[in-house]
Structure formats: C-alpha cells, structure tokens
Design a protein around this motif. Sequence first.
Motif, short mmCIF file in Angstrom:
data_model
loop_
_atom_site.label_atom_id
_atom_site.label_comp_id
_atom_site.label_asym_id
_atom_site.label_seq_id
_atom_site.Cartn_x
_atom_site.Cartn_y
_atom_site.Cartn_z
N SER A 1 1.02 -1.24 -0.04
CA SER A 1 -0.13 -0.09 -0.12
C SER A 1 0.75 1.21 -0.08
O SER A 1 0.43 2.26 -0.59
CB SER A 1 -0.85 -0.08 1.20
OG SER A 1 -1.76 -1.05 1.13
N ASN B 1 0.96 6.95 -6.77
CA ASN B 1 -0.06 7.81 -7.09
C ASN B 1 0.44 9.28 -6.83
O ASN B 1 0.12 10.21 -7.58
CB ASN B 1 -1.26 7.63 -6.03
CG ASN B 1 -1.88 6.25 -6.79
OD1 ASN B 1 -1.67 5.63 -7.88
ND2 ASN B 1 -2.63 5.53 -5.81
N GLU B 2 1.11 9.30 -5.61
CA GLU B 2 1.57 10.99 -5.12
C GLU B 2 2.46 11.44 -6.28
O GLU B 2 2.62 12.46 -6.55
CB GLU B 2 1.96 10.92 -3.87
CG GLU B 2 0.92 10.34 -2.58
CD GLU B 2 -0.19 11.65 -2.55
OE1 GLU B 2 -0.03 12.81 -3.17
OE2 GLU B 2 -1.24 11.35 -1.80
N ARG C 1 0.46 4.18 -2.88
CA ARG C 1 0.45 5.47 -2.39
C ARG C 1 1.49 6.54 -3.03
O ARG C 1 1.19 7.56 -3.72
CB ARG C 1 0.28 5.71 -1.06
CG ARG C 1 -0.24 7.04 -0.67
CD ARG C 1 -0.64 7.27 0.78
NE ARG C 1 -0.77 8.64 1.06
CZ ARG C 1 -0.96 9.30 2.27
NH1 ARG C 1 -1.36 8.47 3.32
NH2 ARG C 1 -1.31 10.60 2.30
#
Length: 722
Positions: A120, A127-128, A124
């Motif tokens: 995860s 994505n960031e 994340r």
Amino acid sequence: MTRSVYVTGIDRGDGRQVVELGVMELLTRQVDRVGVFRPLVHDGPDRLFELLRARYRLSQDPATVYGMDYHEASALQAEQGVDELVSTLVDRFHRVARAYDVVLVLGTDYADTQFPDELSLNARLANEFGASVIPVVGGRKQTAESVLAETRNAYRAYDGLGCDVLAMVTNRVARADRDEIAEQLDGRLPVPCYVLPDEPALSAPTVAQIAHTLGAKVVLGDDSGLARDALDFVFGGAMLPNFLGALTPGCLVVTPGDRADLVVGSLAAHSAGTPPIAGVLLTLNEVPGDDILTLAARLAPGTPVLSVPDNSFPTAAELFSLEGKLNAATPRKAETALGLFERYIDTSDLLKRVSAPSSDRLTPMMFEHKLLERARSDRRRVVLPEGTEARVLHAAEVLLRRGVCDLTLLGPVDQIRKKAADLGIDLGDCQLIDPATSELRDAFAEKYARLRAHKGVTVELAYDVVSDVNYFGTLMVQEGLADGMVSGSVHSTAATIRPGFEIIRTKGAARSASDRAAVGDGRAKPDASIVSSVFFMCLADKVLVYGDCAVNPDPNAEQLADIAIQSAATAEQFGVEPRIAMLSYSTGTSGSGADVDKVREATELVRERRPDLKIEGPIQYDAAVEPSVAATKLPGSEVAGQATVLIFPDLNTGNNTYKAVQRSAGAIAVGPVLQGLRKPVNDLSRGALVQDIVNTVAITAIQAQSPVPSPIPSLSEKATAQ
C-alpha cells in the motif's frame, strides 16, 4: 508534467532488478535526461544505482537519488504518521522530477523494512508521484497455478489502490512453465502480462564474489577469470576418471588442496573445452606445490584457483547461500538481464505505453540503443573472421546475450573454444567454422576461380586463397550463408576489404545478367562507382556523418559526388536526416583554385543526379555546422549551420578532422562504415574496443536488412542513354 515509471513488487526475491534495468534501457532510448529516485534505501552501497550510473553515464548527484533510509522513515512514520512520511518523500521526489524529462522510481524491496503494509505504501507513493506502475511478481519455486493466481491478485491490489498499471511482469518462473503461464495470462487482465523465465546465470555468483565472501586467497587467475559465473558446484573426492565425468559447464570445482590430480585434471578438461569450468576452490588451507601451479597456469591461463582455510562442509554451506547480484562490477550479467528483458517483453509496445516525451537531441547513448534495437528487429547473420581474438569474443558474447544478430566465427574451432573457455565466455548457439577444414572450401575455391579467371586464378590457387578467413567470410556473404561481415581488429583495412572488391564488388559493377537483375530489384545500386566510408560522429547532442575518412585518398569530382550520395543514403538509413555539406577551405563563390573547383563541380553533379537532396558546397566547416557563422556567410541556406552529412575533399582532411573531433570534443566515432559494396562488409580499427565491435556488427546487420534504393541513374548510365 514529468512522466515517471514506478517499478515495484509484492514481496522479496522477485528479481525485479532485471525489469528496472530493462525499463531504464527503454527510457534512455527515447529521452536524453532520465533521473532515478529510490524512496527508501538501506544502509550501504546501492548496487543497482551504481550499475545504472556506470552503464548509462548518469550525471545525477547520488545524494538526490534517495528519499531517506528505512530507519529514518520508520521513525518518522511512528512519530508523525504515514501522511508526513509520504509528504516528505513526495517533496524529495519532485526535486528530482523538476530536473529531468522522466524519472525511473525504484520501489521498496520488502527486506527488513518494518512497514506493515509495504504494498500500500508503494501504491500511494506512485499515485502521489503521478507515476505509472509496473508490478513485478516473483515465480521462483512456485507452481504455474500459484504464479497465475499471484499475478492476478497483484494487479487487482495495485489497480484497486488507484494505480495506473502499465503492465504486469512475472519473473523467475520455471522455464518449463514459462510458455503455459504466458498463454494463461494472455488477455486475462486489461494490461499486458509479460513472463520471464528464471535465468541461472543471473543468480549465479561470480568467482570474484565467491572469493570476497569466503575471504579466499587468489592463487592463480586474472580479472577476466574472476568475472566468470559459477553456474554449479562440483565437490572433488572421487578418483580422477569418475570425477571428470561429474564436471558440468561453468562449474566451480571444490576440492581439498592436496588433491593435485583433481586440480590438474579439472584444468586440463577446461583447456580442452570438455567442459569449460569457472575455476577451482581449494579447501583445508592446502595449496599444491610450485611445479603443479606452473603446470596449472600453462594448462588454463587466467582460470582462477582460490584457497580457503575451511574444509569442504562449511565452505559448501556458504557457497549454497550465495546469489549473484547485478552491479557495476558485473557488466556481463547486465547484458544477460537485458537480453532476457528484450526477448520476453514487447519493448516497443511497453515504450508506447510509457509515453515518455521524445527528445529532440540524439545523444551517443540513444544512437547506440537505436542501433541494437534496429538490428534485433529483423535478425541477420554476421560472420566474424577473427574468431580467436579476445575482443571479438567479448563482443560476440554481448551480441548473443542481447539477441542482436546471429553470428558465425571463423578460425580453428578448438582454438576458438579454448579461448572462449579461458575468457569464461559462453558462445551459446554461435556457429564455428574452420575455413581450412570446412566442407565449403572446395565449392568456394571453384566460385572464386570463376570470378577471378580473367586474372589467371586457377582452382588450385583459389583453394589456398579461400582458406584465408577474410576471403572465406566474404564468400559466405556472397553465397548468402551470412548477411554481412565485420573484420579488421587484427587485420589491415586492405586485407579486410580487398576480398569484397574482388568477390562482392561495388554496386556499379553489374556485369552479368544476374547482376543486372539485382540492380532492377534494388539489391545493387548502379550509382556506386567506388567503395567509400563514413563515420558516425556521436557528439553530446547530435550525430553527424563524416565521409570519406578511411578509403579514398584523393577522389575526383565524380567520385566525390558518389561519396556524397552514398553518405546521404547511409545517414538516412540510420535515422539521420541528410543535409549535405561539401567541405572546402572557402564558402560559396569566395574562393577559387583546383581544390575548390573540384568540390564545386561535385556539388553540381549531386544536384543533377539527386535533386531531392539538400546540399551546399563548397562550404567551410564552421559555416556548415554553426548557425551564427552560416547567417553571415550563406544566409538563407537550408543546409548551412545545420549540416548533418559532411563530405571532405580528400582523405588527409577527413581522417585528421574525424580524429581531431574524436579526441578534442570527446565524440564517439562509430565506424568506418563501408558503403558502395553490393553486400555489407565493414572494417574495424585495429584499436577497436569491444563496444566499437558491437556497434559495427549492429550497423552491418542493419545494412543487410533494408538496402536503401537509389532511383536516380548514375552518370555512366546517363551517358550511355544519351
């Protein structure tokens, strides 16, 4: 916005360094400025980044590559939460992203990280960062059913967390299961799924790594021998006849140091190539006497012999726990990894999916990448007459591991095998032929005697001539048994290209009915009255074509025009838009004299024969390549200031200029590339490096793929027609 690619995984042991290296190779083909970012790093050297920095000549400051180490990240998350950790890493990523066209992000390694949900965290961060994701799933020692389930679950995990998944890669699967897994995954997910088999050479430790880990003393051996992969371990204890039968290719022999018979027997087997071994490891702190070591050194020069104080049992325990690593000290493993990546992954499709911005610049590295890619796209066979030369063998290994082309090596077969074994080189499916004993020798002698009958060559004389490796290789090309030839690392230019003049002949030498038919279908081009050469001069931000710098001492105007047209065709074939500058010591109409008049006449001949080509001449070098000078001397010219093909008036000028630019400007000179022969034969400098040979072979393979037709008739044909 910077386009970034985030290579990540789901667990340890996925071997994703192969994918990270392969993606870097793809990006550097397309983009000049590629940055690297690893969000979290362990203490100690980062082997993969050091490999990337060395291989791709990265100028990035290593301090900017890493977000933070795992201990700092764990403490930050514990004290301030995961949001603060992510925010800090995003800030550090963007410092890199602002400086580069594209960034390769190396995900966390799932090794002693103290993060409860590392998948995860990777999702994340991707994505960031605004990065697309390539998840890698490890399949070693798993059943096909388990690998299939894990790959689908990994996709759903990253897709469910909002990631833009570019493709899935399943790595290190059993070779026997690879095709079945690929077939089962095909079309089952909305993104491409690539399946890579386990490659023993990648996980095999090198002899140098073994020596370092065990603290072994190097009794015999050189750097080349220490770089060999230990693909297996064979422990000595049996009597010599039984022991020899247990040897396997690339094995490391582990034996007590007092078993001189096994040491000598192993090295003798290596010398005979049955089989080549990685080296010998002596235990019990015993080393044979000087007489045995002297014999060993003569039997297998360069083959490593190591000594350790422990007995065989603890030594074996340490050996079986070792695993090879990709790093800057193992360039051959990098070639193996890239060959694996390029064989099993549709690189052109993946590159399109990455959508990295194309660079307007063409750097030396990008040019070299494009050569290998073009050659690989339509594999041809290239014959290398200098099969016992170490540099040629090293280049052959690179070409075979990367799948660039098929190869034939010429020379005494036993000598080639022994030299390859001494260098630790696996020639795989490479074809080996000894011209002296080949069954082709009789047919080649008859062929050569027919071709040279007008020179009084008999079959008996031809039989001796064709045993020469360059003549034999040229006849292989002429007869379609190879598509091109590269020689010259130990032979003179004359020895390399004379057989081509006699056997293959120039594109203008269409004499027989079959030759005329060849002209009609584009295989022979009648506008090539002479053989000439070009160098690809790879400067920091562009590639220029220089001709002729190697063959013709003082071409006349018609020959100079021929060189210009051939050089433009060569440039176009290799992706350089031809804008021809006919160089002289004066520009335009400012000068006069025989030398300038020759260039002026050649320029007009090119315009007459090829009105489609952009050409300027006579023109000085500075006006040809520097826009500010061109604006003054030849304003409005579509060539001046932006020339890409520079034609020198004579060999003295051309050869000295290319060497001056090579040494003073740090340019990479690829060549000489011969042009004008009906089939490709290329010459090497006798100082050629391994990479020079690789590039020249790739160029030769490309020349054999798609000869550029020349629809404009030659001057001699036009005169005949009139």
